[in-house]
Design a protein around this motif. Structure first.
Motif, PDB file in Angstrom:
ATOM      1  N   VAL A  54       0.838  -1.196   0.000  1.00  0.00           N
ATOM      2  CA  VAL A  54       0.000   0.000   0.000  1.00  0.00           C
ATOM      3  C   VAL A  54       0.872   1.245   0.000  1.00  0.00           C
ATOM      4  O   VAL A  54       1.755   1.395   0.849  1.00  0.00           O
ATOM      5  N   THR A  55       0.612   2.146  -0.963  1.00  0.00           N
ATOM      6  CA  THR A  55       1.383   3.397  -1.006  1.00  0.00           C
ATOM      7  C   THR A  55       0.833   4.443  -0.052  1.00  0.00           C
ATOM      8  O   THR A  55       1.592   5.187   0.568  1.00  0.00           O
ATOM      9  N   HIS A  56      -0.520   4.534   0.053  1.00  0.00           N
ATOM     10  CA  HIS A  56      -1.126   5.527   0.943  1.00  0.00           C
ATOM     11  C   HIS A  56      -2.581   5.175   1.195  1.00  0.00           C
ATOM     12  O   HIS A  56      -3.122   4.256   0.579  1.00  0.00           O
ATOM     13  N   GLY A  57      -3.216   5.911   2.100  1.00  0.00           N
ATOM     14  CA  GLY A  57      -4.499   5.494   2.631  1.00  0.00           C
ATOM     15  C   GLY A  57      -5.748   6.018   1.952  1.00  0.00           C
ATOM     16  O   GLY A  57      -6.830   5.886   2.520  1.00  0.00           O
ATOM     17  N   HIS A  58      -5.664   6.574   0.765  1.00  0.00           N
ATOM     18  CA  HIS A  58      -6.859   7.075   0.099  1.00  0.00           C
ATOM     19  C   HIS A  58      -7.701   5.925  -0.455  1.00  0.00           C
ATOM     20  O   HIS A  58      -7.177   4.915  -0.922  1.00  0.00           O
ATOM     21  N   LEU A  59      -9.012   6.131  -0.441  1.00  0.00           N
ATOM     22  CA  LEU A  59      -9.980   5.089  -0.746  1.00  0.00           C
ATOM     23  C   LEU A  59      -9.733   4.369  -2.065  1.00  0.00           C
ATOM     24  O   LEU A  59      -9.821   3.136  -2.145  1.00  0.00           O
ATOM     25  N   ASP A  60      -9.441   5.116  -3.130  1.00  0.00           N
ATOM     26  CA  ASP A  60      -9.288   4.482  -4.440  1.00  0.00           C
ATOM     27  C   ASP A  60      -8.040   3.611  -4.521  1.00  0.00           C
ATOM     28  O   ASP A  60      -7.878   2.832  -5.466  1.00  0.00           O
ATOM     29  N   HIS A  61      -7.167   3.706  -3.523  1.00  0.00           N
ATOM     30  CA  HIS A  61      -5.957   2.874  -3.479  1.00  0.00           C
ATOM     31  C   HIS A  61      -6.094   1.704  -2.501  1.00  0.00           C
ATOM     32  O   HIS A  61      -5.377   0.713  -2.634  1.00  0.00           O
ATOM     33  N   VAL A  62      -6.979   1.831  -1.528  1.00  0.00           N
ATOM     34  CA  VAL A  62      -7.051   0.799  -0.481  1.00  0.00           C
ATOM     35  C   VAL A  62      -8.444   0.218  -0.286  1.00  0.00           C
ATOM     36  O   VAL A  62      -8.653  -0.597   0.613  1.00  0.00           O
ATOM     37  N   GLY A  63      -9.399   0.569  -1.158  1.00  0.00           N
ATOM     38  CA  GLY A  63     -10.767   0.124  -0.958  1.00  0.00           C
ATOM     39  C   GLY A  63     -10.955  -1.383  -0.945  1.00  0.00           C
ATOM     40  O   GLY A  63     -11.899  -1.893  -0.350  1.00  0.00           O
ATOM     41  N   GLY A  64     -10.062  -2.128  -1.606  1.00  0.00           N
ATOM     42  CA  GLY A  64     -10.183  -3.585  -1.634  1.00  0.00           C
ATOM     43  C   GLY A  64      -9.242  -4.310  -0.693  1.00  0.00           C
ATOM     44  O   GLY A  64      -9.239  -5.544  -0.640  1.00  0.00           O
ATOM     45  N   VAL A  65      -8.461  -3.555   0.065  1.00  0.00           N
ATOM     46  CA  VAL A  65      -7.396  -4.168   0.871  1.00  0.00           C
ATOM     47  C   VAL A  65      -7.947  -5.092   1.949  1.00  0.00           C
ATOM     48  O   VAL A  65      -7.514  -6.254   2.085  1.00  0.00           O
ATOM     49  N   ALA A  66      -8.890  -4.609   2.752  1.00  0.00           N
ATOM     50  CA  ALA A  66      -9.388  -5.407   3.877  1.00  0.00           C
ATOM     51  C   ALA A  66     -10.016  -6.706   3.389  1.00  0.00           C
ATOM     52  O   ALA A  66      -9.744  -7.788   3.939  1.00  0.00           O
ATOM     53  N   GLU A  67     -10.861  -6.622   2.362  1.00  0.00           N
ATOM     54  CA  GLU A  67     -11.545  -7.814   1.859  1.00  0.00           C
ATOM     55  C   GLU A  67     -10.561  -8.797   1.226  1.00  0.00           C
ATOM     56  O   GLU A  67     -10.650 -10.012   1.431  1.00  0.00           O
ATOM     57  N   LEU A  68      -9.597  -8.288   0.462  1.00  0.00           N
ATOM     58  CA  LEU A  68      -8.612  -9.159  -0.173  1.00  0.00           C
ATOM     59  C   LEU A  68      -7.746  -9.862   0.869  1.00  0.00           C
ATOM     60  O   LEU A  68      -7.472 -11.064   0.764  1.00  0.00           O
ATOM     61  N   SER A  69      -7.327  -9.115   1.875  1.00  0.00           N
ATOM     62  CA  SER A  69      -6.529  -9.713   2.945  1.00  0.00           C
ATOM     63  C   SER A  69      -7.310 -10.796   3.674  1.00  0.00           C
ATOM     64  O   SER A  69      -6.777 -11.866   3.982  1.00  0.00           O
ATOM     65  N   LYS A  70      -8.588 -10.529   3.921  1.00  0.00           N
ATOM     66  CA  LYS A  70      -9.436 -11.493   4.618  1.00  0.00           C
ATOM     67  C   LYS A  70      -9.661 -12.746   3.776  1.00  0.00           C
ATOM     68  O   LYS A  70      -9.562 -13.873   4.272  1.00  0.00           O
TER      69      LYS A  70
END
Length: 211
Positions: A54-70
């Motif tokens: 992850v480069t930074h915390g803006h939505l369009d960059h991290v919106g799928g992170v939690a679900e993908l990690s899970k």
């Protein structure tokens, strides 16, 4: 090492699938959404995802992170901890910008300037480049002369600094003092739009060009 750029979300954010060709291990950098599209690319290339970067915390960059990690039990690596407030505010970001509800998350590992991360046998250097957000990081492969710069720098432009805790001069300093010394031959993948090189931007970028 090879890479595939996969634009996701209505903002056409450049998610990067980075693959170590020796091991076929891979990482997704900034999976902002459209997980079916991203997982299809992983399947087509027959690679094994081992992390989310992850480069930074803006939505369009991290919106799928939690679900993908899970879904895949993947570690989340980055950004720098100063972006924690953006990640905690993901549910509010979704409401504000009309995105589907997204959970916040806690990275497995926060990153700092000078750290390194591995994708298979490939090593990426971590460069803290605040300005767009305070905890923004860039991933740099010295061997491939490739940088994944998120929203720090674009072809012909730079990242916005009008968001909370953004700062214009800090961003300019990040680009000119941390990225330019890496060398003009470095190609970069921005968070949006086409690739370019540092030399091209030094010559022609009206915000940070040196010409």
């Amino acid at each position: 090492m090879r890479y595939t750029i996969i634009p996701v979300t209505p903002y056409q954010q450049n998610c990067t699938l980075l693959v170590c060709e020796q091991t076929q291990k891979a990482a997704l950098i900034d999976p902002g959404g459209d997980l079916e599209l991203l997982l299809q690319a992983v399947k087509e290339q027959a690679v094994e995802l081992e992390s989310i970067l992850v480069t930074h915390g803006h939505l369009d960059h991290v919106g799928g992170v939690a679900e993908l990690s899970k879904q895949l039990n993947l570690p989340i690596i980055g950004p720098q901890q100063e972006d924690d407030f953006w990640i905690k505010a993901l549910p509010e970001q979704c409401k504000m910008f009309g995105f589907p509800k997204t959970d916040s998350f806690k990275p497995t590992r926060w990153l700092n300037d000078g750290d390194s991360v591995n994708v298979g046998h490939e090593t990426l250097q971590v460069i803290h480049c605040p300005g767009h957000t305070p905890g923004h990081v860039v991933f740099f492969s010295p061997s491939e002369r490739l940088a994944i710069v998120g929203d720090v720098l674009f072809k012909g432009s730079i990242g916005r600094t009008d968001f909370p805790r953004g700062d214009y001069q800090t961003l300019i300093d990040s680009i000119q003092l941390k990225l330019w010394p890496l060398g003009g031959d470095v190609a970069f993948i921005p968070g949006h739009g086409p690739m370019s090189t540092f030399a091209e931007e030094m010559r022609n970028n009206p915000y940070v060009g040196l010409a």
